[in-house]
Design a protein around this motif. Structure first.
Motif, PDB file in Angstrom:
ATOM      1  N   LEU A   1       0.781  -1.143  -0.121  1.00 40.05           N
ATOM      2  CA  LEU A   1       0.135  -0.006  -0.162  1.00 40.05           C
ATOM      3  C   LEU A   1       0.805   1.324  -0.043  1.00 40.05           C
ATOM      4  CD1 LEU A   1      -2.908  -1.114   2.365  1.00 40.05           C
ATOM      5  CD2 LEU A   1      -3.238  -0.545   0.232  1.00 40.05           C
TER       6      LEU A   1
ATOM      7  N   TRP B   1      -6.518 -10.420  -4.628  1.00 39.47           N
ATOM      8  CA  TRP B   1      -6.204  -9.338  -4.163  1.00 39.47           C
ATOM      9  C   TRP B   1      -4.997  -8.475  -4.869  1.00 39.47           C
ATOM     10  CZ3 TRP B   1      -7.041  -7.771   1.424  1.00 39.47           C
ATOM     11  CH2 TRP B   1      -8.182  -8.378   2.016  1.00 39.47           C
TER      12      TRP B   1
ATOM     13  N   THR C   1      -5.079  -5.527  -7.245  1.00 39.41           N
ATOM     14  CA  THR C   1      -6.413  -4.895  -8.054  1.00 39.41           C
ATOM     15  C   THR C   1      -6.988  -4.051  -7.388  1.00 39.41           C
ATOM     16  OG1 THR C   1      -7.502  -6.517  -6.633  1.00 39.41           O
ATOM     17  CG2 THR C   1      -6.509  -7.685  -8.639  1.00 39.41           C
ATOM     18  N   ALA C   2      -8.023  -3.287  -8.251  1.00 42.94           N
ATOM     19  CA  ALA C   2      -8.630  -2.262  -7.558  1.00 42.94           C
ATOM     20  C   ALA C   2      -9.422  -2.784  -6.342  1.00 42.94           C
ATOM     21  CB  ALA C   2      -9.606  -1.800  -8.464  1.00 42.94           C
ATOM     22  N   ASP C   3     -10.128  -3.723  -6.225  1.00 42.66           N
ATOM     23  CA  ASP C   3     -10.785  -4.321  -5.101  1.00 42.66           C
ATOM     24  C   ASP C   3      -9.875  -4.627  -4.059  1.00 42.66           C
ATOM     25  OD1 ASP C   3     -13.275  -3.942  -6.533  1.00 42.66           O
ATOM     26  OD2 ASP C   3     -13.497  -5.842  -6.938  1.00 42.66           O
TER      27      ASP C   3
ATOM     28  N   ALA D   1      -6.828  -3.476  -3.590  1.00 40.22           N
ATOM     29  CA  ALA D   1      -6.188  -2.320  -2.811  1.00 40.22           C
ATOM     30  C   ALA D   1      -7.168  -1.661  -1.643  1.00 40.22           C
ATOM     31  CB  ALA D   1      -6.169  -1.004  -3.635  1.00 40.22           C
ATOM     32  N   ASP D   2      -8.581  -1.682  -1.879  1.00 43.54           N
ATOM     33  CA  ASP D   2      -9.623  -1.122  -1.105  1.00 43.54           C
ATOM     34  C   ASP D   2      -9.729  -2.155   0.114  1.00 43.54           C
ATOM     35  OD1 ASP D   2     -10.118   0.988  -2.779  1.00 43.54           O
ATOM     36  OD2 ASP D   2     -11.781  -0.232  -3.724  1.00 43.54           O
ATOM     37  N   ALA D   3      -9.623  -3.429  -0.187  1.00 44.77           N
ATOM     38  CA  ALA D   3      -9.791  -4.646   0.967  1.00 44.77           C
ATOM     39  C   ALA D   3      -8.583  -4.449   1.659  1.00 44.77           C
ATOM     40  CB  ALA D   3     -10.011  -5.649   0.409  1.00 44.77           C
TER      41      ALA D   3
ATOM     42  N   ARG E   1      -6.807  -1.598   2.490  1.00 42.95           N
ATOM     43  CA  ARG E   1      -6.733  -0.614   3.171  1.00 42.95           C
ATOM     44  C   ARG E   1      -7.619  -0.771   4.336  1.00 42.95           C
ATOM     45  NH1 ARG E   1      -7.467   1.650  -1.600  1.00 42.95           N
ATOM     46  NH2 ARG E   1      -5.367   2.458  -2.475  1.00 42.95           N
ATOM     47  N   GLU E   2      -8.715  -1.283   4.192  1.00 41.29           N
ATOM     48  CA  GLU E   2      -9.584  -1.762   5.332  1.00 41.29           C
ATOM     49  C   GLU E   2      -9.050  -2.421   6.324  1.00 41.29           C
ATOM     50  OE1 GLU E   2     -13.970  -3.827   5.337  1.00 41.29           O
ATOM     51  OE2 GLU E   2     -13.452  -2.596   3.719  1.00 41.29           O
TER      52      GLU E   2
ATOM     53  N   ARG F   1      -6.083  -0.945   8.149  1.00 40.62           N
ATOM     54  CA  ARG F   1      -6.740   0.242   9.211  1.00 40.62           C
ATOM     55  C   ARG F   1      -7.134  -0.743  10.467  1.00 40.62           C
ATOM     56  NH1 ARG F   1      -9.268   2.931   4.759  1.00 40.62           N
ATOM     57  NH2 ARG F   1      -8.132   4.750   4.106  1.00 40.62           N
TER      58      ARG F   1
END
Length: 92
Positions: free
Chosen positions: A19, A53, A75-77, A79-81, A83-84, A87
């Motif tokens: 990330l 991922w 992948t786009a999804d 990266a979002d997963a 980050r979540e 966090r």
């Protein structure tokens, strides 16, 4: 993309490092930066790719680089997963 069923500290380390990078990372670069054994990092990368991922591609060798390098990126999804998940683990 499949959810991760096994989330270890090492997996979170790989995700957090990826990330932070603005460009794809090659496998040995991840191993050296994290200071983790290749026998730990490469299976994590394989699992993340199998579950959608991340994706990988081969970079051709150049005058500076004698061997081809396998580059890993989200992948786009993914990266979002990631980050979540990072966090939630207090890593971002």
């Amino acid at each position: 993309m499949e959810p991760l069923h096994r989330v270890t500290a090492q997996t979170v380390d790989v995700l957090a490092l990826m990330l932070q990078s603005p460009e794809p990372l090659w496998g040995l670069q991840i191993v050296k930066t994290l200071g983790r054994p290749s026998g730990t990092v490469y299976p994590i990368l394989e699992r993340l790719e199998r579950q959608g991922w991340i994706r990988s591609s081969w970079a051709e060798h150049s005058e500076v680089q004698e061997r081809r390098r396998r580059l890993y990126e989200f992948t786009a999804d993914g990266a979002d997963a990631a980050r979540e998940l990072c966090r939630a683990q207090g890593r971002l």
